[in-house]
Scaffold this active site. Structure first.
Site, PDB file in Angstrom:
ATOM      1  N   HIS A   1       2.749  10.617  12.871  1.00  0.00           N
ATOM      2  CA  HIS A   1       1.407  10.068  13.100  1.00  0.00           C
ATOM      3  C   HIS A   1       1.549   8.876  14.045  1.00  0.00           C
ATOM      4  O   HIS A   1       2.583   8.219  14.060  1.00  0.00           O
ATOM      5  CB  HIS A   1       0.814   9.630  11.753  1.00  0.00           C
ATOM      6  CG  HIS A   1      -0.622   9.236  11.821  1.00  0.00           C
ATOM      7  ND1 HIS A   1      -1.578  10.009  12.433  1.00  0.00           N
ATOM      8  CD2 HIS A   1      -1.283   8.150  11.344  1.00  0.00           C
ATOM      9  CE1 HIS A   1      -2.761   9.405  12.327  1.00  0.00           C
ATOM     10  NE2 HIS A   1      -2.610   8.280  11.675  1.00  0.00           N
TER      11      HIS A   1
ATOM     12  N   GLN B   1     -10.574  10.520  14.326  1.00  0.00           N
ATOM     13  CA  GLN B   1     -10.064  11.630  15.122  1.00  0.00           C
ATOM     14  C   GLN B   1     -10.583  12.974  14.638  1.00  0.00           C
ATOM     15  O   GLN B   1     -10.532  13.959  15.379  1.00  0.00           O
ATOM     16  CB  GLN B   1      -8.532  11.626  15.128  1.00  0.00           C
ATOM     17  CG  GLN B   1      -7.897  11.916  13.772  1.00  0.00           C
ATOM     18  CD  GLN B   1      -6.385  11.753  13.793  1.00  0.00           C
ATOM     19  OE1 GLN B   1      -5.863  10.639  13.749  1.00  0.00           O
ATOM     20  NE2 GLN B   1      -5.664  12.863  13.853  1.00  0.00           N
TER      21      GLN B   1
ATOM     22  N   ASN C   1      -5.947   2.457  12.109  1.00  0.00           N
ATOM     23  CA  ASN C   1      -5.783   3.902  12.019  1.00  0.00           C
ATOM     24  C   ASN C   1      -6.994   4.591  12.643  1.00  0.00           C
ATOM     25  O   ASN C   1      -7.963   3.920  13.015  1.00  0.00           O
ATOM     26  CB  ASN C   1      -5.607   4.305  10.538  1.00  0.00           C
ATOM     27  CG  ASN C   1      -4.935   5.662  10.393  1.00  0.00           C
ATOM     28  OD1 ASN C   1      -4.711   6.377  11.372  1.00  0.00           O
ATOM     29  ND2 ASN C   1      -4.623   6.032   9.163  1.00  0.00           N
TER      30      ASN C   1
ATOM     31  N   CYS D   1      -4.153  11.811  17.120  1.00  0.00           N
ATOM     32  CA  CYS D   1      -3.798  10.436  16.761  1.00  0.00           C
ATOM     33  C   CYS D   1      -3.110   9.725  17.920  1.00  0.00           C
ATOM     34  O   CYS D   1      -3.328   8.531  18.150  1.00  0.00           O
ATOM     35  CB  CYS D   1      -2.885  10.444  15.543  1.00  0.00           C
ATOM     36  SG  CYS D   1      -1.358  11.375  15.801  1.00  0.00           S
TER      37      CYS D   1
END
Ligand SMILES: *[C@@H]1O[C@H](CO)[C@@H](O)[C@H](O)[C@H]1NC(C)=O
Ligand SMILES: *[C@@H]1O[C@H](CO)[C@@H](O)[C@H](O)[C@H]1NC(C)=O
Ligand SMILES: CC(=O)N[C@H]1CO[C@H](CO)[C@@H](O)[C@@H]1O
Length: 339
Positions: free
Chosen positions: A282, A142, A303, A148
């Site tokens: 997040h 990102q 992630n 996110c």
């Protein structure tokens, strides 16, 4: 018989030697860490505005290196830490760089009640890894943008799209950053729920290739020809605070979740069991679950911090903990797209 003063000199000499060695080795380690900092700066393309800023960042870097090395040396945890792109950030700064979902959310309506289509499923595989079933695109990054929420949403849509069509297509986070309005604000912060709603109403989401990621707010450019690559009907929430319910959902498709990522700054490998808050800041995607040889259960999480963070971009997080929220609040706000 040796005189007292002879002994005295000997002791003085010894003290001096030890002291000199100490100072030298300290200076050496400072020099080494400084070299390491320079190398790290080059590796991650870091530039500082001036010498003062560089010195400040070096001190933080040095403290982080020490913290990581002593954590790993202790070797008493089932996970390791390592230097990564966040190495010159104080943990408070790292936390501040995450989006604060809960703070922005409070005072607004609570999570919408949706039906949960996996409530009564009974066939739950012992392990699941959606990567092995071809439903997960490579790790993305990102960058310096609080997007996110877009990456978490996209990974979940990429998953259900592959599961239902057999085609794995990398989809556009930038379209969500640019086009999702409402409470979401592009690189500032956003909500996976609004992103799912946008994709459902928009008639699909563009591919990554046709609408590439810029890590910046841009003007929304929804084009007819790129629309509809991956369509969804909407989304459903997993019943809150139940790792059992989350398991049922992940057994069927990758699931988008909010977590508290404040403690994950230097995670590098193993099953994360660290101290963690549960205030969501997040968004990530749960793409599977498993059990280690010793019996420790974990969630497999994708992630969006690039491949140098974690296990090539992934993290294993302890599963089925006593607290109903799950580790880092992983079971508090899970949702998945429906087709
Ligand atoms: C992105 O846009 C939002 C408003 O939609 C703004 O608040 C924010 O500062 C912008 N971020 C960047 C990195 O330009
Ligand atoms: C942590 O690092 C050590 C040394 O590199 C390694 O032996 C160990 O397997 C690692 N542990 C985990 C949980 O990855
Ligand atoms: C957006 C959303 O669903 N927020 C919820 C996340 O989970 C916490 C804890 O269960 C709730 O308080 C929030 O309302």
């Amino acid at each position: 018989m040796r005189s007292f003063s002879q002994n005295h000199y000997l002791i003085l000499f010894l003290i001096l030697t030890v002291w000199t060695f100490h100072v030298m080795s300290r200076r050496l380690s400072e020099v080494c860490t400084s070299e390491r900092h320079e190398k790290w700066m080059a590796q991650y393309g870091k530039l500082y505005t001036d010498a003062a800023e560089k010195e400040k960042r070096f001190q933080i870097f040095k403290n982080n290196v020490q913290f990581i090395e002593s954590f790993n040396a202790a070797g008493d945890k089932p996970f390791n830490l390592s230097i990564n792109q966040f190495a010159d950030l104080h943990n408070e700064e790292f936390k501040a760089s995450l989006i604060n979902v809960q703070k922005k959310e409070s005072g607004v309506e609570t999570a919408t009640e949706t039906s949960f289509r996996y409530e009564s499923i009974t066939k739950i595989p012992v392990t699941m890894d959606w990567r092995k079933r071809g439903a997960v695109t490579p790790i993305k990054d990102q960058g310096n943008c609080g997007s996110c929420w877009a990456f978490s949403t996209v990974a979940a849509i990429e998953g259900i799209h592959q599961i239902t069509t057999g085609k794995l297509v990398s989809l556009s986070e930038q379209e969500l950053v640019d086009c999702v309005k409402g409470k979401s604000e592009g690189c500032n912060f956003g909500y996976k729920e609004e992103a799912f709603e946008f994709v459902a109403k928009n008639g699909g989401l563009a591919s990554e290739i046709s609408y590439p990621y810029k890590a910046n707010n841009k003007t929304c450019m929804v084009k007819k020809e790129t629309q509809g690559v991956a369509q969804i009907k909407g989304y459903e929430n997993v019943p809150s605070n139940s790792e059992k319910a989350l398991l049922k959902a992940v057994a069927n498709q990758p699931v988008s979740v909010y977590i508290d990522a404040g403690a994950l700054q230097f995670y590098s490998s193993g099953i994360f069991t660290g101290k963690c808050g549960t205030a969501p800041n997040h968004a990530v995607t749960v793409i599977g679950y498993g059990k280690a040889r010793g019996g420790a259960k974990y969630w497999l999480v994708k992630n969006s911090w690039g491949t140098k963070w974690g296990e090539k971009g992934y993290i294993k997080m302890k599963r089925d903990i006593r607290a109903k929220e799950g580790l880092c609040g992983i079971a508090t706000n899970a949702s998945y797209p429906t087709v």
